[in-house]
Design an enzyme around this catalytic site. Structure first.
Site, PDB file in Angstrom:
ATOM      1  N   CYS A 163       0.807  -1.223   0.000  1.00 26.32           N
ATOM      2  CA  CYS A 163       0.000   0.000   0.000  1.00 26.32           C
ATOM      3  C   CYS A 163       0.840   1.272   0.000  1.00 26.32           C
ATOM      4  O   CYS A 163       0.287   2.372  -0.015  1.00 26.32           O
ATOM      5  CB  CYS A 163      -0.957  -0.017   1.185  1.00 26.32           C
ATOM      6  SG  CYS A 163      -2.067  -1.446   1.146  1.00 26.32           S
ATOM      7  N   HIS A 303      -2.043   7.930   6.413  1.00 28.11           N
ATOM      8  CA  HIS A 303      -2.360   6.632   5.826  1.00 28.11           C
ATOM      9  C   HIS A 303      -3.765   6.240   6.273  1.00 28.11           C
ATOM     10  O   HIS A 303      -4.556   5.767   5.454  1.00 28.11           O
ATOM     11  CB  HIS A 303      -1.324   5.599   6.255  1.00 28.11           C
ATOM     12  CG  HIS A 303      -1.435   4.304   5.537  1.00 28.11           C
ATOM     13  ND1 HIS A 303      -1.385   4.214   4.153  1.00 28.11           N
ATOM     14  CD2 HIS A 303      -1.588   3.033   5.985  1.00 28.11           C
ATOM     15  CE1 HIS A 303      -1.505   2.951   3.785  1.00 28.11           C
ATOM     16  NE2 HIS A 303      -1.643   2.215   4.883  1.00 28.11           N
ATOM     17  N   GLU A 314      -0.193   5.083  13.982  1.00 36.39           N
ATOM     18  CA  GLU A 314       0.100   6.279  13.192  1.00 36.39           C
ATOM     19  C   GLU A 314      -0.183   7.544  13.991  1.00 36.39           C
ATOM     20  O   GLU A 314       0.597   8.508  13.941  1.00 36.39           O
ATOM     21  CB  GLU A 314      -0.706   6.290  11.893  1.00 36.39           C
ATOM     22  CG  GLU A 314      -0.339   7.472  11.000  1.00 36.39           C
ATOM     23  CD  GLU A 314      -1.030   7.461   9.647  1.00 36.39           C
ATOM     24  OE1 GLU A 314      -0.588   8.192   8.744  1.00 36.39           O
ATOM     25  OE2 GLU A 314      -2.040   6.729   9.490  1.00 36.39           O
ATOM     26  N   LYS A 332      -9.228   8.148   2.859  1.00 34.25           N
ATOM     27  CA  LYS A 332      -9.763   6.800   2.663  1.00 34.25           C
ATOM     28  C   LYS A 332     -11.211   6.691   3.151  1.00 34.25           C
ATOM     29  O   LYS A 332     -11.928   5.783   2.738  1.00 34.25           O
ATOM     30  CB  LYS A 332      -8.883   5.770   3.377  1.00 34.25           C
ATOM     31  CG  LYS A 332      -7.516   5.566   2.721  1.00 34.25           C
ATOM     32  CD  LYS A 332      -6.712   4.503   3.447  1.00 34.25           C
ATOM     33  CE  LYS A 332      -5.375   4.229   2.761  1.00 34.25           C
ATOM     34  NZ  LYS A 332      -4.412   5.342   2.897  1.00 34.25           N
ATOM     35  N   HIS A 337      -9.839   2.246   0.516  1.00 33.83           N
ATOM     36  CA  HIS A 337      -8.401   1.968   0.490  1.00 33.83           C
ATOM     37  C   HIS A 337      -8.065   1.391  -0.876  1.00 33.83           C
ATOM     38  O   HIS A 337      -8.446   0.254  -1.198  1.00 33.83           O
ATOM     39  CB  HIS A 337      -8.048   0.989   1.603  1.00 33.83           C
ATOM     40  CG  HIS A 337      -6.578   0.848   1.833  1.00 33.83           C
ATOM     41  ND1 HIS A 337      -5.624   1.322   0.955  1.00 33.83           N
ATOM     42  CD2 HIS A 337      -5.875   0.273   2.849  1.00 33.83           C
ATOM     43  CE1 HIS A 337      -4.417   1.058   1.411  1.00 33.83           C
ATOM     44  NE2 HIS A 337      -4.550   0.425   2.576  1.00 33.83           N
ATOM     45  N   PHE A 396       2.090  -3.572   3.855  1.00 30.70           N
ATOM     46  CA  PHE A 396       2.418  -4.866   4.436  1.00 30.70           C
ATOM     47  C   PHE A 396       3.918  -5.133   4.272  1.00 30.70           C
ATOM     48  O   PHE A 396       4.525  -4.761   3.271  1.00 30.70           O
ATOM     49  CB  PHE A 396       1.642  -5.981   3.729  1.00 30.70           C
ATOM     50  CG  PHE A 396       0.184  -6.063   4.089  1.00 30.70           C
ATOM     51  CD1 PHE A 396      -0.347  -5.323   5.125  1.00 30.70           C
ATOM     52  CD2 PHE A 396      -0.663  -6.899   3.381  1.00 30.70           C
ATOM     53  CE1 PHE A 396      -1.693  -5.413   5.458  1.00 30.70           C
ATOM     54  CE2 PHE A 396      -2.008  -7.002   3.690  1.00 30.70           C
ATOM     55  CZ  PHE A 396      -2.519  -6.254   4.735  1.00 30.70           C
TER      56      PHE A 396
END
Length: 408
Positions: A163, A303, A314, A332, A337, A396
């Site tokens: 991502c 994010h 975060e 998002k 996403h 990831f």
């Protein structure tokens, strides 16, 4: 950083669940209402909602043979790239294609093609499988198709950091310009993996929102009731040039790409490192390259996946680096996403935030998690001067990418 060594963003192209085009996407994000809907493709699954691009007609938007030769992730990128190049004022018929590079982020490639062709193999046998399966599947083909479509013969490749892929691509593209390898780079990300297999995979991991009876309320970044993200699709493409070159041709500069930082958590296959040490390093490296201090940053496009753990880590990291003086948003909540495209789409939205002195709201933020001590914009867009802004992307494998944009 002077105009002689800074990187200018001269073109933007966006294709998202808010619509086809930069202006309609920006309006949708600033309106702050989720684009999640029930998806017939996912009808037999426990999670049957997504954020998909509306009204994309491959024959009209790409070309009459597009359905035969392009997976959807390539179609989205071609549409976004054409818009970005037109926005920049550059002409592919007259540019020196050898000095134009293409660097695109993509996490998965043509998974919908793979699923379709695998089903044909099982149901009808080998002769039913398309000879174009592999060219439509492999991620690198999006960069190849953009080169063929726009006549670019410079460096041409795809970055894959889950991502963070789109943001990684943009940071890499800036390096090609600073090193003098290219004069122009088309860069960004694309992803189109709203498919039964991919949605099932994410659902099995427990990262998707299960609020399927109320799709537009499902994605809730930083909210106390968040329970996961809504999968999306889309593409974002930026045209980057050295600012001196852009000024010399009198091109409008939307913003400067001033800094890029990257790091790895080396912690877990999916869960971020709890203390955010590597993310802090990526943030600080990006700020150092930009030549700005943390207290100069006015906006962070986070994010912000709306998962319990990721948002918490975060938020703590942003608080540690920036304190309470920065306006945070996660787009998002509106667009879902978009996986490997997310970093590019959010980079483009960060450019627009700088250009328009506007921070979009975070959709569905009704009660901010009290443990997340941030100034998260909600409700309506906030008008405020944004001289310096940050866009965060994490993937990831613990892969982190941070971009810093400044006003032109």
């Amino acid at each position: 950083m002077t105009s002689g060594d800074s990187i200018a963003v001269t073109g933007l192209g966006l294709v998202t669940a808010a619509g086809i085009g930069t202006d309609v996407t920006w309006k949708g994000v600033c309106d702050g209402r989720s684009k999640a809907t029930k998806n017939p493709v996912l009808a037999d699954l426990p999670i049957d909602i997504s954020c998909t691009v509306p009204d994309l007609d491959p024959a009209r938007h790409v070309g009459p043979r597009s359905r035969l030769t392009h997976d959807r992730f390539i179609q989205l990128a071609i549409v976004a790239a054409r818009e970005a190049v037109a926005d920049s004022g550059l002409d592919p018929l007259t540019w020196d294609g050898a000095r134009v590079g293409v660097v695109i982020g993509c996490g998965l490639g043509g998974i919908t093609t793979l699923e379709t062709q695998h089903r044909r193999l099982l149901e009808k046998g080998p002769q039913a499988v398309s000879a174009l399966l592999l060219p439509m599947l492999v991620p690198n083909m999006v960069a190849g198709h953009l080169a063929m479509d726009l006549g670019t013969t410079g460096p041409n490749f795809v970055t894959a950091s889950a991502c963070a892929s789109g943001a990684t691509a943009i940071g890499t593209a800036a390096g090609l310009l600073r090193e003098g390898v290219c004069d122009v780079v088309l860069t960004g990300g694309t992803e189109a993996n709203v498919s039964p297999l991919m949605v099932t995979g994410f659902a099995q991991m427990g990262v998707l929102s299960r609020r399927v009876d109320d799709p537009t309320a499902a994605s809730r970044p930083f909210d106390a009731a968040r329970d996961g993200f809504v999968i999306g699709e889309g593409s974002g493409v930026l045209v980057l040039e050295r600012e001196a070159d852009a000024r010399a041709r009198r091109a409008p500069v939307r913003a400067r790409l001033a800094g890029y930082g990257a790091s790895a958590d080396a912690h877990h296959i999916t869960t971020p490192e709890p203390e955010g040490r590597s993310v802090r390093r990526a943030l600080r490296d990006a700020l150092a390259q930009a030549g700005v201090e943390a207290d100069e940053v006015r906006h962070v496009n986070a994010h912000g996946t709306a998962t319990r753990i990721n948002d918490a880590i975060e938020a703590r990291t942003l608080r540690a680096v920036f304190g309470d003086g920065v306006a945070v948003t996660s787009t998002k909540g509106v667009l879902g996403h978009t996986l490997g495209a997310a970093g590019a789409i959010e980079a483009a939205l960060t450019v627009l935030a700088v250009q328009h002195s506007t921070v979009p709201p975070t959709a569905n933020l009704e009660q901010q998690d009290p443990d997340l001590d941030l100034d998260v914009v909600s409700g309506t867009a906030r008008q405020t001067k944004v001289d310096v802004a940050v866009s965060n992307s994490f993937g990831f494998g613990g892969q982190n990418a941070v971009l810093v944009f400044t006003a032109a």
